[in-house]
Design a protein around this motif. Structure first.
Motif, PDB file in Angstrom:
ATOM      1  N   SER A 118       0.818  -1.218   0.000  1.00  0.00           N
ATOM      2  CA  SER A 118       0.000   0.000   0.000  1.00  0.00           C
ATOM      3  C   SER A 118       0.851   1.268   0.000  1.00  0.00           C
ATOM      4  CB  SER A 118      -0.944   0.011   1.200  1.00  0.00           C
ATOM      5  OG  SER A 118      -0.204  -0.088   2.400  1.00  0.00           O
ATOM      6  N   SER A 119       2.088   1.193   0.499  1.00  0.00           N
ATOM      7  CA  SER A 119       2.947   2.380   0.556  1.00  0.00           C
ATOM      8  C   SER A 119       3.844   2.532  -0.674  1.00  0.00           C
ATOM      9  CB  SER A 119       3.820   2.317   1.811  1.00  0.00           C
ATOM     10  OG  SER A 119       4.635   1.155   1.756  1.00  0.00           O
ATOM     11  N   ALA A 120       3.869   1.546  -1.552  1.00  0.00           N
ATOM     12  CA  ALA A 120       4.749   1.598  -2.729  1.00  0.00           C
ATOM     13  C   ALA A 120       4.223   2.577  -3.766  1.00  0.00           C
ATOM     14  CB  ALA A 120       4.878   0.209  -3.350  1.00  0.00           C
ATOM     15  N   THR A 121       5.139   3.127  -4.537  1.00  0.00           N
ATOM     16  CA  THR A 121       4.794   4.049  -5.613  1.00  0.00           C
ATOM     17  C   THR A 121       4.680   3.272  -6.914  1.00  0.00           C
ATOM     18  OG1 THR A 121       6.022   5.789  -4.498  1.00  0.00           O
ATOM     19  CG2 THR A 121       5.484   6.143  -6.810  1.00  0.00           C
ATOM     20  N   SER A 122       3.570   3.487  -7.605  1.00  0.00           N
ATOM     21  CA  SER A 122       3.334   2.802  -8.873  1.00  0.00           C
ATOM     22  C   SER A 122       4.210   3.413  -9.962  1.00  0.00           C
ATOM     23  CB  SER A 122       1.867   2.928  -9.272  1.00  0.00           C
ATOM     24  OG  SER A 122       1.679   2.423 -10.561  1.00  0.00           O
ATOM     25  N   THR A 123       4.827   2.551 -10.774  1.00  0.00           N
ATOM     26  CA  THR A 123       5.624   3.043 -11.900  1.00  0.00           C
ATOM     27  C   THR A 123       4.794   3.109 -13.172  1.00  0.00           C
ATOM     28  OG1 THR A 123       6.387   0.805 -12.417  1.00  0.00           O
ATOM     29  CG2 THR A 123       7.783   2.148 -10.960  1.00  0.00           C
ATOM     30  N   SER A 124       3.585   2.553 -13.125  1.00  0.00           N
ATOM     31  CA  SER A 124       2.742   2.580 -14.321  1.00  0.00           C
ATOM     32  C   SER A 124       2.073   3.937 -14.502  1.00  0.00           C
ATOM     33  CB  SER A 124       1.677   1.482 -14.269  1.00  0.00           C
ATOM     34  OG  SER A 124       0.735   1.772 -13.263  1.00  0.00           O
ATOM     35  N   GLY A 125       1.956   4.702 -13.409  1.00  0.00           N
ATOM     36  CA  GLY A 125       1.391   6.039 -13.502  1.00  0.00           C
ATOM     37  C   GLY A 125      -0.118   6.096 -13.554  1.00  0.00           C
ATOM     38  N   SER A 126      -0.799   4.956 -13.696  1.00  0.00           N
ATOM     39  CA  SER A 126      -2.262   4.988 -13.758  1.00  0.00           C
ATOM     40  C   SER A 126      -2.844   4.204 -12.591  1.00  0.00           C
ATOM     41  CB  SER A 126      -2.753   4.405 -15.078  1.00  0.00           C
ATOM     42  OG  SER A 126      -2.400   3.050 -15.165  1.00  0.00           O
ATOM     43  N   THR A 127      -3.946   4.696 -12.093  1.00  0.00           N
ATOM     44  CA  THR A 127      -4.664   4.040 -11.016  1.00  0.00           C
ATOM     45  C   THR A 127      -5.965   3.508 -11.581  1.00  0.00           C
ATOM     46  OG1 THR A 127      -3.732   5.610  -9.450  1.00  0.00           O
ATOM     47  CG2 THR A 127      -5.647   4.363  -8.715  1.00  0.00           C
ATOM     48  N   PRO A 128      -6.266   2.220 -11.359  1.00  0.00           N
ATOM     49  CA  PRO A 128      -7.506   1.685 -11.910  1.00  0.00           C
ATOM     50  C   PRO A 128      -8.726   2.396 -11.320  1.00  0.00           C
ATOM     51  CG  PRO A 128      -6.305   0.000 -10.670  1.00  0.00           C
ATOM     52  CD  PRO A 128      -5.514   1.247 -10.614  1.00  0.00           C
ATOM     53  N   THR A 129      -9.710   2.656 -12.156  1.00  0.00           N
ATOM     54  CA  THR A 129     -10.942   3.275 -11.705  1.00  0.00           C
ATOM     55  C   THR A 129     -11.976   2.186 -11.454  1.00  0.00           C
ATOM     56  OG1 THR A 129     -10.458   5.190 -13.067  1.00  0.00           O
ATOM     57  CG2 THR A 129     -12.722   4.968 -12.287  1.00  0.00           C
ATOM     58  N   PRO A 130     -12.457   2.059 -10.208  1.00  0.00           N
ATOM     59  CA  PRO A 130     -13.456   1.022  -9.928  1.00  0.00           C
ATOM     60  C   PRO A 130     -14.722   1.228 -10.750  1.00  0.00           C
ATOM     61  CG  PRO A 130     -12.622   2.008  -7.902  1.00  0.00           C
ATOM     62  CD  PRO A 130     -12.096   2.833  -9.028  1.00  0.00           C
ATOM     63  N   ASP A 131     -15.361   0.123 -11.103  1.00  0.00           N
ATOM     64  CA  ASP A 131     -16.625   0.146 -11.826  1.00  0.00           C
ATOM     65  C   ASP A 131     -17.739   0.168 -10.782  1.00  0.00           C
ATOM     66  OD1 ASP A 131     -18.904  -0.270 -13.331  1.00  0.00           O
ATOM     67  OD2 ASP A 131     -18.020  -1.861 -14.551  1.00  0.00           O
ATOM     68  N   ARG A 132     -18.425   1.280 -10.629  1.00  0.00           N
ATOM     69  CA  ARG A 132     -19.443   1.436  -9.577  1.00  0.00           C
ATOM     70  C   ARG A 132     -20.679   0.573  -9.822  1.00  0.00           C
ATOM     71  NH1 ARG A 132     -17.629   5.615  -6.458  1.00  0.00           N
ATOM     72  NH2 ARG A 132     -16.312   7.139  -7.482  1.00  0.00           N
ATOM     73  N   ALA A 133     -20.832   0.041 -11.018  1.00  0.00           N
ATOM     74  CA  ALA A 133     -22.013  -0.753 -11.354  1.00  0.00           C
ATOM     75  C   ALA A 133     -21.865  -2.232 -11.001  1.00  0.00           C
ATOM     76  CB  ALA A 133     -22.320  -0.612 -12.836  1.00  0.00           C
ATOM     77  N   VAL A 134     -20.686  -2.638 -10.515  1.00  0.00           N
ATOM     78  CA  VAL A 134     -20.464  -4.064 -10.241  1.00  0.00           C
ATOM     79  C   VAL A 134     -20.040  -4.272  -8.786  1.00  0.00           C
ATOM     80  CG1 VAL A 134     -19.842  -4.543 -12.638  1.00  0.00           C
ATOM     81  CG2 VAL A 134     -18.048  -4.043 -10.999  1.00  0.00           C
ATOM     82  N   ALA A 135     -20.066  -5.522  -8.382  1.00  0.00           N
ATOM     83  CA  ALA A 135     -19.713  -5.893  -7.017  1.00  0.00           C
ATOM     84  C   ALA A 135     -18.222  -5.689  -6.746  1.00  0.00           C
ATOM     85  CB  ALA A 135     -20.074  -7.359  -6.774  1.00  0.00           C
ATOM     86  N   THR A 136     -17.894  -5.521  -5.470  1.00  0.00           N
ATOM     87  CA  THR A 136     -16.501  -5.457  -5.027  1.00  0.00           C
ATOM     88  C   THR A 136     -16.251  -6.626  -4.094  1.00  0.00           C
ATOM     89  OG1 THR A 136     -16.421  -3.050  -5.206  1.00  0.00           O
ATOM     90  CG2 THR A 136     -14.753  -4.090  -3.814  1.00  0.00           C
ATOM     91  N   VAL A 137     -15.202  -7.391  -4.391  1.00  0.00           N
ATOM     92  CA  VAL A 137     -14.809  -8.544  -3.594  1.00  0.00           C
ATOM     93  C   VAL A 137     -13.534  -8.174  -2.843  1.00  0.00           C
ATOM     94  CG1 VAL A 137     -14.060 -10.946  -3.699  1.00  0.00           C
ATOM     95  CG2 VAL A 137     -15.790 -10.118  -5.295  1.00  0.00           C
ATOM     96  N   THR A 138     -13.475  -8.456  -1.542  1.00  0.00           N
ATOM     97  CA  THR A 138     -12.284  -8.178  -0.747  1.00  0.00           C
ATOM     98  C   THR A 138     -11.518  -9.471  -0.525  1.00  0.00           C
ATOM     99  OG1 THR A 138     -13.378  -6.349   0.383  1.00  0.00           O
ATOM    100  CG2 THR A 138     -11.436  -7.293   1.456  1.00  0.00           C
ATOM    101  N   ILE A 139     -10.238  -9.465  -0.917  1.00  0.00           N
ATOM    102  CA  ILE A 139      -9.389 -10.625  -0.646  1.00  0.00           C
ATOM    103  C   ILE A 139      -8.228 -10.171   0.220  1.00  0.00           C
ATOM    104  CG2 ILE A 139     -10.054 -11.920  -2.689  1.00  0.00           C
ATOM    105  CD1 ILE A 139      -7.515 -11.043  -4.055  1.00  0.00           C
ATOM    106  N   SER A 140      -7.796 -11.060   1.118  1.00  0.00           N
ATOM    107  CA  SER A 140      -6.713 -10.689   2.025  1.00  0.00           C
ATOM    108  C   SER A 140      -5.854 -11.890   2.367  1.00  0.00           C
ATOM    109  CB  SER A 140      -7.281 -10.072   3.302  1.00  0.00           C
ATOM    110  OG  SER A 140      -8.079 -11.006   3.985  1.00  0.00           O
ATOM    111  N   GLY A 141      -4.609 -11.584   2.727  1.00  0.00           N
ATOM    112  CA  GLY A 141      -3.687 -12.595   3.205  1.00  0.00           C
ATOM    113  C   GLY A 141      -3.033 -13.423   2.117  1.00  0.00           C
ATOM    114  N   THR A 142      -2.272 -14.406   2.566  1.00  0.00           N
ATOM    115  CA  THR A 142      -1.549 -15.279   1.652  1.00  0.00           C
ATOM    116  C   THR A 142      -2.503 -16.302   1.030  1.00  0.00           C
ATOM    117  OG1 THR A 142      -1.018 -16.777   3.464  1.00  0.00           O
ATOM    118  CG2 THR A 142       0.598 -15.060   2.962  1.00  0.00           C
ATOM    119  N   PRO A 143      -2.107 -16.899  -0.086  1.00  0.00           N
ATOM    120  CA  PRO A 143      -2.953 -17.925  -0.711  1.00  0.00           C
ATOM    121  C   PRO A 143      -3.271 -19.042   0.274  1.00  0.00           C
ATOM    122  CG  PRO A 143      -1.150 -17.338  -2.166  1.00  0.00           C
ATOM    123  CD  PRO A 143      -0.889 -16.663  -0.854  1.00  0.00           C
ATOM    124  N   ASN A 144      -4.509 -19.493   0.241  1.00  0.00           N
ATOM    125  CA  ASN A 144      -4.928 -20.561   1.137  1.00  0.00           C
ATOM    126  C   ASN A 144      -5.897 -21.471   0.388  1.00  0.00           C
ATOM    127  OD1 ASN A 144      -5.863 -22.245   3.109  1.00  0.00           O
ATOM    128  ND2 ASN A 144      -6.483 -20.634   4.518  1.00  0.00           N
TER     129      ASN A 144
END
Length: 187
Positions: A118-144
């Motif tokens: 979360s503190s890293a600087t993106s080198t791509s220069g663009s930030t994805p814009t969320p699609d407000r018309a669709v669901a948001t899924v939260t994922i966290s932690g290491t693969p399980n």
């Protein structure tokens, strides 16, 4: 004369329906922990895929992160999904998998992408814009791989009428064949 005009109709339908592509994340995209990132796709219409599952994996690590199950794949449904990342290990070797997890059928994979802290600087220069018309899924932690899908969508409503219609056609065909056999025996 165009090549498609020379192909038999079933071959044209097969060529047109074999299209399924993940358009976001694109190659070398950078997703950020603590932010919403967008998965989007384009797919053919005559492929018989009503829904699919989304998983995330890394090239250098074992394990899967199960993101969403039975994602609607109809043309009328949105063709994107927002993903909020929380404490996902930062690395540059992530891939998304679109598949039927029940039957082990792989539909497509995304290009390789990066997940940043979360503190890293993106080198791509663009930030994805969320699609407000669709669901948001939260994922966290290491693969399980022992943890289930984070989100499961409702079954596609159009899949049931198609199944009932196909079942009726199958039953009708069996009845016609049975009656035809009975007529042949009696004659």
């Amino acid at each position: 004369m165009r090549l498609l005009n020379l192909l038999p109709i079933p071959l044209v339908a097969t060529v047109a329906s074999a299209y399924f592509e993940i358009t976001s994340p694109s190659e070398n995209a950078q997703w950020r922990n603590g932010g919403v990132n967008v998965i989007s796709w384009e797919k053919g219409t005559l492929d018989g895929i009503d829904s699919f599952d989304i998983e995330m994996t890394r090239l250098s690590e074992d394990g899967l992160t199960y993101i969403a199950s039975t994602v609607p794949a109809e043309k009328a449904s949105p063709s994107s999904l927002n993903v909020y990342l929380e404490n996902i290990p930062a690395a540059d070797d992530y891939f998304l998998l679109f598949l039927n997890a029940t039957h082990g059928i792989m539909y497509t994979t995304s290009p390789r992408f990066t997940i940043l802290n979360s503190s890293a600087t993106s080198t791509s220069g663009s930030t994805p814009t969320p699609d407000r018309a669709v669901a948001t899924v939260t994922i966290s932690g290491t693969p399980n791989p022992t943890q289930g899908f984070v989100t499961t969508f409702a079954a596609a409503s159009s899949a049931l009428p198609n199944l009932e219609w196909r079942a009726l056609v199958g039953i009708g065909a069996v009845l016609v064949a049975g009656l035809g056999g009975a007529v042949c025996v009696l004659v």
